[in-house]
Motif scaffolding. Structure first.
Motif, short mmCIF file in Angstrom:
data_model
loop_
_atom_site.label_atom_id
_atom_site.label_comp_id
_atom_site.label_asym_id
_atom_site.label_seq_id
_atom_site.Cartn_x
_atom_site.Cartn_y
_atom_site.Cartn_z
N SER A 55 -9.77 -3.69 3.14
CA SER A 55 -9.64 -2.55 2.24
C SER A 55 -10.79 -2.57 1.24
O SER A 55 -11.21 -3.64 0.80
N ILE A 63 -5.63 -1.86 -3.79
CA ILE A 63 -4.88 -2.08 -2.55
C ILE A 63 -5.57 -3.19 -1.75
O ILE A 63 -6.22 -2.94 -0.73
N ARG A 114 -6.27 -5.87 0.88
CA ARG A 114 -5.75 -6.18 2.20
C ARG A 114 -6.74 -7.05 2.95
O ARG A 114 -7.94 -7.01 2.68
N CYS A 149 0.12 -13.07 1.60
CA CYS A 149 0.11 -11.78 2.29
C CYS A 149 1.44 -11.47 2.98
O CYS A 149 2.08 -12.35 3.54
N ARG A 150 1.77 -10.19 2.95
CA ARG A 150 2.90 -9.67 3.70
C ARG A 150 2.34 -8.80 4.83
O ARG A 150 1.53 -7.90 4.59
N ILE A 179 1.79 -5.93 7.31
CA ILE A 179 2.18 -4.52 7.29
C ILE A 179 1.87 -3.83 8.62
O ILE A 179 2.33 -2.72 8.86
N ASP A 202 -0.98 -7.11 3.47
CA ASP A 202 -1.09 -6.69 2.08
C ASP A 202 -1.14 -7.94 1.23
O ASP A 202 -0.27 -8.82 1.36
N VAL A 229 -0.26 -9.79 -1.87
CA VAL A 229 0.72 -9.59 -2.94
C VAL A 229 0.55 -10.57 -4.09
O VAL A 229 1.12 -10.38 -5.17
#
Length: 201
Positions: A40, A45, A47, A119-120, A122, A136, A138
């Motif tokens: 990203s 945001i 990523r 990270c999660r 997505i 993502d 976090v």
């Protein structure tokens, strides 16, 4: 151009050498890879993406839990590469003797690193031999204050400075990974990411 020459050119596109940790239902693991990419350009945001081979123990931990922690390493952390990258987590608890603590997501965070990103997942993409996980970010942190300095370890630096006594093991494992990937890379299947699949993850 010959395949070997093309492969050497592609090596210029590799990321820093990173450690990735994961956990699922009491099992935890850590691994080394060089396929992390910023995903990203929007500061608000953050990523990143990683490619994890399906034969790695960490693959299913990440796929099922939907979470992982990526750690940027320093150029003086070769011992950590040996401990996380040269043995399998299926028969060894690789984090047992490595200082770590639970992070915001409950995933293991290494105490000593340049920086870490929790990270999660997505989204995912199947590549046949591996899965690309889009995460993502976090939570972000640095290693212990005295340790969060120095240079970030890159794949090129690692290959140029790998200890001579490690080179044989490294080449054997690289060749095994390449053979695994060669047999499966064309068997790509669509995957629809439906989020976390484990209760309470």
């Amino acid at each position: 151009m010959q395949p070997d020459a093309t492969y050497q050119l592609l090596r210029n596109l590799t990321s820093p050498v990173v450690a990735v940790t994961s956990r699922l239902e009491g099992k935890q693991n850590g691994m080394i890879l060089d396929s992390a990419v910023r995903a990203s350009i929007v500061p608000t945001i953050p990523r990143l993406s990683i490619y994890v081979h399906k034969f790695n123990f960490s693959h299913d931990l990440i796929f099922t839990s939907g979470m992982f922690v990526l750690h940027l390493l320093r150029t003086d952390q070769y011992d950590l590469i040996r401990r996380l990258g040269f043995v399998t987590g299926r028969t060894h608890d690789k984090l047992a003797d490595i200082a770590h603590h639970p992070g915001t997501l409950g995933m293991p965070v290494l105490d000593e690193c340049y920086a870490h990103f929790e990270c999660r997942v997505i989204n995912v993409m199947d590549t046949g031999s591996s899965t690309c996980f889009l995460g993502d970010v976090v939570a972000v942190g640095h290693g212990r204050a005295a340790m969060a300095t120095g240079e970030v370890l890159t794949a090129g630096y690692f290959r140029a400075h790998i200890p001579a006594e490690w080179r044989g093991d490294y080449e054997v494992q690289l060749n095994a990974a390449q053979q695994f990937a060669e047999k499966r890379s064309r068997d790509i299947r669509p995957v629809v990411w439906r989020g976390l699949t484990s209760p309470g993850a």
